[in-house]
Design a protein around this motif. Structure first.
Motif, PDB file in Angstrom:
ATOM      1  N   GLN A 155      32.160  -5.674   2.686  1.00 47.64           N
ATOM      2  CA  GLN A 155      31.333  -4.645   3.330  1.00 47.64           C
ATOM      3  C   GLN A 155      30.492  -3.911   2.283  1.00 47.64           C
ATOM      4  O   GLN A 155      29.327  -3.588   2.515  1.00 47.64           O
ATOM      5  N   VAL A 158      27.491  -6.266   1.279  1.00 46.56           N
ATOM      6  CA  VAL A 158      26.401  -6.419   2.258  1.00 46.56           C
ATOM      7  C   VAL A 158      25.634  -5.112   2.464  1.00 46.56           C
ATOM      8  O   VAL A 158      24.623  -5.090   3.161  1.00 46.56           O
ATOM      9  N   GLN A 159      26.126  -4.034   1.874  1.00 46.60           N
ATOM     10  CA  GLN A 159      25.385  -2.776   2.012  1.00 46.60           C
ATOM     11  C   GLN A 159      24.538  -2.481   0.790  1.00 46.60           C
ATOM     12  O   GLN A 159      23.854  -1.470   0.713  1.00 46.60           O
ATOM     13  N   ARG A 160      24.634  -3.340  -0.206  1.00 45.67           N
ATOM     14  CA  ARG A 160      23.830  -3.119  -1.402  1.00 45.67           C
ATOM     15  C   ARG A 160      22.555  -3.955  -1.318  1.00 45.67           C
ATOM     16  O   ARG A 160      22.544  -5.129  -1.654  1.00 45.67           O
ATOM     17  N   GLY A 161      21.498  -3.345  -0.821  1.00 42.73           N
ATOM     18  CA  GLY A 161      20.188  -3.986  -0.833  1.00 42.73           C
ATOM     19  C   GLY A 161      19.817  -4.747   0.423  1.00 42.73           C
ATOM     20  O   GLY A 161      18.668  -5.116   0.597  1.00 42.73           O
ATOM     21  N   LEU A 162      20.781  -4.994   1.301  1.00 44.78           N
ATOM     22  CA  LEU A 162      20.490  -5.808   2.481  1.00 44.78           C
ATOM     23  C   LEU A 162      20.114  -4.911   3.672  1.00 44.78           C
ATOM     24  O   LEU A 162      20.925  -4.124   4.126  1.00 44.78           O
ATOM     25  N   PRO A 163      18.868  -5.032   4.176  1.00 44.60           N
ATOM     26  CA  PRO A 163      18.504  -4.227   5.347  1.00 44.60           C
ATOM     27  C   PRO A 163      19.408  -4.569   6.537  1.00 44.60           C
ATOM     28  O   PRO A 163      19.796  -5.722   6.708  1.00 44.60           O
ATOM     29  N   ILE A 164      19.717  -3.566   7.342  1.00 39.45           N
ATOM     30  CA  ILE A 164      20.694  -3.761   8.413  1.00 39.45           C
ATOM     31  C   ILE A 164      20.248  -4.836   9.412  1.00 39.45           C
ATOM     32  O   ILE A 164      21.064  -5.585   9.944  1.00 39.45           O
ATOM     33  N   ARG A 165      18.943  -4.952   9.641  1.00 40.95           N
ATOM     34  CA  ARG A 165      18.483  -5.968  10.593  1.00 40.95           C
ATOM     35  C   ARG A 165      18.743  -7.387  10.089  1.00 40.95           C
ATOM     36  O   ARG A 165      18.964  -8.304  10.869  1.00 40.95           O
ATOM     37  N   LEU A 167      21.328  -8.098   8.159  1.00 40.54           N
ATOM     38  CA  LEU A 167      22.771  -8.283   8.333  1.00 40.54           C
ATOM     39  C   LEU A 167      23.049  -8.773   9.754  1.00 40.54           C
ATOM     40  O   LEU A 167      23.779  -9.731   9.973  1.00 40.54           O
ATOM     41  N   VAL A 168      22.429  -8.113  10.725  1.00 42.68           N
ATOM     42  CA  VAL A 168      22.645  -8.483  12.127  1.00 42.68           C
ATOM     43  C   VAL A 168      22.144  -9.906  12.382  1.00 42.68           C
ATOM     44  O   VAL A 168      22.776 -10.684  13.091  1.00 42.68           O
ATOM     45  N   PHE A 171      24.430 -12.586   9.559  1.00 41.06           N
ATOM     46  CA  PHE A 171      25.852 -12.548   9.221  1.00 41.06           C
ATOM     47  C   PHE A 171      26.726 -12.391  10.457  1.00 41.06           C
ATOM     48  O   PHE A 171      26.288 -11.849  11.465  1.00 41.06           O
TER      49      PHE A 171
ATOM     50  N   LEU B  87      29.520  -5.711  14.636  1.00 39.02           N
ATOM     51  CA  LEU B  87      28.142  -6.035  15.008  1.00 39.02           C
ATOM     52  C   LEU B  87      27.712  -5.394  16.326  1.00 39.02           C
ATOM     53  O   LEU B  87      26.558  -5.030  16.491  1.00 39.02           O
ATOM     54  N   GLU B 100      18.309   2.581  10.283  1.00 36.99           N
ATOM     55  CA  GLU B 100      19.208   1.912   9.343  1.00 36.99           C
ATOM     56  C   GLU B 100      20.637   2.274   9.727  1.00 36.99           C
ATOM     57  O   GLU B 100      20.870   3.095  10.621  1.00 36.99           O
ATOM     58  N   VAL B 113      19.416   3.405  -1.336  1.00 34.20           N
ATOM     59  CA  VAL B 113      18.722   2.160  -0.985  1.00 34.20           C
ATOM     60  C   VAL B 113      18.464   2.083   0.519  1.00 34.20           C
ATOM     61  O   VAL B 113      17.407   1.630   0.964  1.00 34.20           O
TER      62      VAL B 113
END
Lengths: 274, 122
Positions: A155, A158-165, A167-168, A171, B87, B100, B113
């Motif tokens: 977790q 995946v939160q370092r640098g990856l935009p949430i969209r 991730l969805v 992943f 998710l 975000e 970030v």
């Protein structure tokens, strides 16, 4: 640690990776080697180093090297180079594409860099219907390559640098970790490569990402590695280095590209010594 | 100076977030639940909102849905910051207008970030 042990460690890592270990950071070295000493049932790090001197066990020396070379990475690290890849490099390459575009993420550590590039290729694909991109990724460390190929990230990662969209989109959650989709994993071909070796057999690439590697190397080796990178560039190809890395003063083989910070092209006036 | 409203029922989390946000150059305001946050927004719309999910009175999702219907309620960048880490929750937050999403625990790196991703920090 004894200074003689630190010197052994420095030489072992240097001979295998070219990385210059800062032996003044004794505490950091010891804390990274302690798990290795425990794994192989040595009483402490001192005993581990002694065994290396006595037996010259290649496997053990590689383990020490892997433990001490920098593997720090994250998705879309520093952002700008990836924007450059998406907004400038890929459109230019798509326009000239009469063959698949070849991209190499050199020293990719645990895979965040090549997978970030793969996500960009996936994103722009609808805009360039004919564009085919082959993504290669390499690292010196077998262990990091295994993690990269598993596509499993914590977790925190995946939160370092990856935009949430993203991730969805790419992943799925498997218990407490996140797994990259199979289709994205299959876009990247991983291979173990030592950048100190002769790289001429690797072929040529339109884009090479080799970030935060040069600066970790012994200064005496930097020019040579950069020249190998320059040789691996296809005509008109680009090498992307880390934020504060510049080839100037290390080799004449590369020249900067105006308006493109951190990207370099082959200097046509330079001919490598055969 | 940009204002970030921190909405969380935990005083400790608000304090941690405040320290990080102030270091990033934000003016920080605090609210302990969605109702308080809504009152704040009706007085002065902040540039950014860091939003917890589970809170008494009005939870984060309910607040976000109402906010987006308010005059100028589409203006603030909203970053969820919650222990909900599956998710389904993330997708629901994005559909409801979040920009975000941070899964707790977080640190200064992640927060800065994410604010960059959301476009509220250069």
């Amino acid at each position: 640690m004894k200074s003689e042990d630190l010197e052994t460690v420095r030489m072992v890592v240097h001979a295998r990776s070219g990385v210059a270990v800062d032996i003044s950071k004794e505490y950091a070295i010891e804390s990274r080697l302690a798990p290795l000493a425990r794994r192989d049932s040595f009483a402490d790090v001192g005993e581990l180093v002694q065994a290396i001197r006595a037996r010259r066990d290649e496997g053990l020396m590689w383990s020490v090297t892997e433990a001490l070379i920098q593997g720090e990475t994250c998705f879309f690290r520093d952002r700008e180079p990836f924007a450059l890849f998406r907004d400038d490099m890929l459109p230019a390459l798509a326009a000239r594409a009469d063959r698949p575009v070849r991209v190499w993420s050199a020293a990719c550590s645990t895979g965040q860099e090549p997978y970030s590039l793969a996500m960009i290729v996936d994103e722009v694909a609808p805009r360039f219907p004919g564009l085919k991109v082959e993504l290669f990724a390499s690292d010196l460390s077998e262990r990091r390559l295994e993690k990269a190929q598993s596509g499993l990230y914590t977790q925190f990662e995946v939160q370092r640098g990856l935009p949430i969209r993203l991730l969805v989109r790419h992943f799925e959650k498997v218990e407490e970790v996140w797994r990259l989709s199979q289709s994205l994993r299959q876009m990247v071909r991983f291979r173990r490569i030592n950048l100190l070796a002769d790289l001429r057999a690797l072929g040529q690439y339109d884009v090479i990402f080799c970030r935060n590697v040069i600066s970790s190397l012994d200064p005496a080796l930097r020019g040579r590695v950069l020249e190998q990178m320059a040789q691996a560039l296809a005509p008109g190809g680009w090498l992307v280095l880390g934020q504060d890395e510049r080839p100037m003063g290390l080799t004449e083989a590369l020249e900067s590209i105006s308006g493109w910070d951190g990207a370099f092209g082959r200097n046509p006036a330079f001919r490598a010594a055969a | 100076m940009k204002t970030c409203l921190v909405v969380d029922d935990s005083r400790v989390i608000r304090k941690v977030a405040r320290r990080i946000l102030e270091e990033l150059g934000f003016e920080v305001a605090e609210a302990a639940d969605g109702m308080e946050a809504m009152a704040w927004c009706r007085t002065a719309m902040p540039e950014a909102i860091l939003l917890d999910w589970n809170m008494p009175l009005m939870d984060g999702l309910e607040f976000l849905r109402q906010l987006r219907k308010e005059p100028d309620g589409d203006q603030p960048i909203v970053v969820f910051c919650t222990v909900e880490n599956d998710l389904e929750h993330i997708a629901l937050a994005l559909e409801s207008g979040a920009d975000e999403y941070i899964m707790k625990p977080f640190d200064g790196d992640i927060l800065s970030v994410k604010l960059m991703e959301a476009g509220v920090l250069a």
